[in-house]
Design a protein around this motif. Structure first.
Motif, PDB file in Angstrom:
ATOM      1  N   LEU A 111       0.823  -1.211   0.000  1.00  0.00           N
ATOM      2  CA  LEU A 111       0.000   0.000   0.000  1.00  0.00           C
ATOM      3  C   LEU A 111       0.857   1.261   0.000  1.00  0.00           C
ATOM      4  O   LEU A 111       0.508   2.260  -0.649  1.00  0.00           O
ATOM      5  CB  LEU A 111      -0.944   0.001   1.202  1.00  0.00           C
ATOM      6  CG  LEU A 111      -2.140  -0.939   1.107  1.00  0.00           C
ATOM      7  CD1 LEU A 111      -2.823  -1.083   2.462  1.00  0.00           C
ATOM      8  CD2 LEU A 111      -3.144  -0.456   0.062  1.00  0.00           C
ATOM      9  N   ALA A 115       0.736   3.954  -2.880  1.00  0.00           N
ATOM     10  CA  ALA A 115       0.441   5.354  -2.557  1.00  0.00           C
ATOM     11  C   ALA A 115       1.386   6.290  -3.301  1.00  0.00           C
ATOM     12  O   ALA A 115       0.972   7.355  -3.792  1.00  0.00           O
ATOM     13  CB  ALA A 115       0.534   5.578  -1.057  1.00  0.00           C
ATOM     14  N   LYS A 147      -8.094   1.070   6.752  1.00  0.00           N
ATOM     15  CA  LYS A 147      -8.544   2.442   6.993  1.00  0.00           C
ATOM     16  C   LYS A 147      -7.470   3.260   7.691  1.00  0.00           C
ATOM     17  O   LYS A 147      -7.295   4.459   7.400  1.00  0.00           O
ATOM     18  CB  LYS A 147      -9.841   2.428   7.823  1.00  0.00           C
ATOM     19  CG  LYS A 147     -11.067   2.011   7.020  1.00  0.00           C
ATOM     20  CD  LYS A 147     -12.325   2.082   7.865  1.00  0.00           C
ATOM     21  CE  LYS A 147     -13.571   1.789   7.035  1.00  0.00           C
ATOM     22  NZ  LYS A 147     -14.811   1.809   7.865  1.00  0.00           N
ATOM     23  N   GLN A 150      -4.987   4.256   5.125  1.00  0.00           N
ATOM     24  CA  GLN A 150      -5.506   5.362   4.314  1.00  0.00           C
ATOM     25  C   GLN A 150      -5.260   6.693   5.013  1.00  0.00           C
ATOM     26  O   GLN A 150      -4.822   7.667   4.392  1.00  0.00           O
ATOM     27  CB  GLN A 150      -7.001   5.165   4.065  1.00  0.00           C
ATOM     28  CG  GLN A 150      -7.661   6.332   3.312  1.00  0.00           C
ATOM     29  CD  GLN A 150      -9.150   6.106   3.099  1.00  0.00           C
ATOM     30  OE1 GLN A 150      -9.555   5.175   2.426  1.00  0.00           O
ATOM     31  NE2 GLN A 150      -9.976   6.970   3.681  1.00  0.00           N
ATOM     32  N   ASN A 151      -5.535   6.728   6.289  1.00  0.00           N
ATOM     33  CA  ASN A 151      -5.328   7.946   7.063  1.00  0.00           C
ATOM     34  C   ASN A 151      -3.854   8.352   7.070  1.00  0.00           C
ATOM     35  O   ASN A 151      -3.507   9.517   6.844  1.00  0.00           O
ATOM     36  CB  ASN A 151      -5.838   7.746   8.490  1.00  0.00           C
ATOM     37  CG  ASN A 151      -5.788   9.030   9.307  1.00  0.00           C
ATOM     38  OD1 ASN A 151      -6.233  10.083   8.861  1.00  0.00           O
ATOM     39  ND2 ASN A 151      -5.230   8.940  10.501  1.00  0.00           N
ATOM     40  N   ASN A 154      -2.707   9.761   3.639  1.00  0.00           N
ATOM     41  CA  ASN A 154      -3.155  11.130   3.380  1.00  0.00           C
ATOM     42  C   ASN A 154      -2.459  12.146   4.281  1.00  0.00           C
ATOM     43  O   ASN A 154      -2.284  13.306   3.886  1.00  0.00           O
ATOM     44  CB  ASN A 154      -4.675  11.221   3.491  1.00  0.00           C
ATOM     45  CG  ASN A 154      -5.371  10.628   2.275  1.00  0.00           C
ATOM     46  OD1 ASN A 154      -5.006  10.921   1.142  1.00  0.00           O
ATOM     47  ND2 ASN A 154      -6.348   9.773   2.502  1.00  0.00           N
ATOM     48  N   GLU A 164      -8.341   7.499  -1.485  1.00  0.00           N
ATOM     49  CA  GLU A 164      -9.236   6.556  -0.794  1.00  0.00           C
ATOM     50  C   GLU A 164      -8.783   5.140  -1.137  1.00  0.00           C
ATOM     51  O   GLU A 164      -8.546   4.827  -2.303  1.00  0.00           O
ATOM     52  CB  GLU A 164     -10.679   6.747  -1.238  1.00  0.00           C
ATOM     53  CG  GLU A 164     -11.644   5.765  -0.583  1.00  0.00           C
ATOM     54  CD  GLU A 164     -13.061   5.848  -1.133  1.00  0.00           C
ATOM     55  OE1 GLU A 164     -13.901   5.027  -0.692  1.00  0.00           O
ATOM     56  OE2 GLU A 164     -13.327   6.692  -2.006  1.00  0.00           O
ATOM     57  N   ILE A 165      -8.628   4.317  -0.125  1.00  0.00           N
ATOM     58  CA  ILE A 165      -8.312   2.907  -0.373  1.00  0.00           C
ATOM     59  C   ILE A 165      -9.621   2.134  -0.406  1.00  0.00           C
ATOM     60  O   ILE A 165     -10.335   2.064   0.588  1.00  0.00           O
ATOM     61  CB  ILE A 165      -7.374   2.318   0.696  1.00  0.00           C
ATOM     62  CG1 ILE A 165      -6.081   3.127   0.783  1.00  0.00           C
ATOM     63  CG2 ILE A 165      -7.060   0.851   0.361  1.00  0.00           C
ATOM     64  CD1 ILE A 165      -5.127   2.632   1.858  1.00  0.00           C
ATOM     65  N   LYS A 166      -9.943   1.594  -1.560  1.00  0.00           N
ATOM     66  CA  LYS A 166     -11.168   0.805  -1.704  1.00  0.00           C
ATOM     67  C   LYS A 166     -10.851  -0.671  -1.526  1.00  0.00           C
ATOM     68  O   LYS A 166      -9.883  -1.191  -2.082  1.00  0.00           O
ATOM     69  CB  LYS A 166     -11.804   1.050  -3.076  1.00  0.00           C
ATOM     70  CG  LYS A 166     -12.422   2.435  -3.220  1.00  0.00           C
ATOM     71  CD  LYS A 166     -13.535   2.445  -4.264  1.00  0.00           C
ATOM     72  CE  LYS A 166     -14.255   3.780  -4.267  1.00  0.00           C
ATOM     73  NZ  LYS A 166     -15.501   3.738  -5.061  1.00  0.00           N
TER      74      LYS A 166
END
Length: 227
Positions: A111, A115, A147, A150-151, A154, A164-166
């Motif tokens: 990830l 990113a 989640k 993701q935070n 960002n 946004e990570i889907k």
């Protein structure tokens, strides 16, 4: 406060060549995203087969932009039956707790690299095919963890980067994944799940068992070859 990204819809899709990440990519394309495909070679046992599947799936999706990244770190690290050939891949059924096929912090590393690509490509989405219920006890497949990543992503990127990570499969069972793949005409014959073999799937490792059970429960035949 992050600024909204107004560029074309792009999704960086982490794609192993497996069924879950392939379906996730098809779902992103179905939602109108341009797919930027990312694949990792990390000296896993089935690296050659997974790369072949990735290339074929990219062709099926008509992917224009892809990244194939080579990571020798995991081989040096060992500690997993997928990257250390002195550790046997379990074939006796699903293990309790975190299994020996868990690769330490693999999804976190994947990830993080996705990113960087997403920021460079001005993509709004990272797609990952994690599945919480059927994840074989992998801690890096949990929704809460994704989640949190993701935070962190960002917080650590430019103001105009808003990712946004889907994880569209996170709450699905394997049988539901099979059913969703069939609805979207995903070429499941191009995917691979076996932890052990590259020519014919073993049918007895954890990943094969989960896959076969999913097809059986869905009432359809798995199109890939088994021993």
């Amino acid at each position: 406060m992050k600024k909204e990204n107004k560029t074309n819809k792009k999704a960086v899709c982490i794609m192993s060549g497996g069924m879950d990440s392939t379906l996730s990519a098809y779902m992103m394309q179905n939602e109108g995203y341009e797919i930027i495909a990312v694949h990792f070679n990390y000296d896993q046992r089935t690296q050659t087969k997974e790369l072949e599947c990735f290339e074929n799936i990219c062709a099926s999706l008509h992917v224009k932009q892809k990244y194939i990244l080579d990571l020798d770190f995991f081989k040096q690290l060992g500690a997993s039956a997928l990257t250390d050939k002195t550790i046997e891949v379990p074939t006796q059924g699903i293990e309790e707790g975190v299994p020996v096929t868990y690769v330490p912090f693999r999804n976190g590393i994947f990830l993080s690299m996705a990113a960087a690509i997403a920021e460079k490509e001005s993509a709004q989405i990272i797609s990952i095919g994690v599945v919480e219920e059927d994840s074989s006890g992998y801690p890096d497949c949990r929704e809460e963890y994704i989640k949190a990543m993701q935070n962190a992503i960002n917080l650590g990127t430019k103001e105009e980067t808003n990712i946004e990570i889907k994880m569209p499969l996170v709450h699905l069972k394997k049988s539901q994944i099979v059913q969703e793949a069939l609805k979207l005409n995903v070429p499941l014959e191009l995917t691979w799940s076996c932890y052990k073999n590259e020519k014919k799937a073993c049918g007895i490792c954890d990943s094969c068992r989960l896959r076969l059970n999913g097809f059986e429960t869905a009432g359809v035949t798995d199109p890939i070859p088994y021993e």
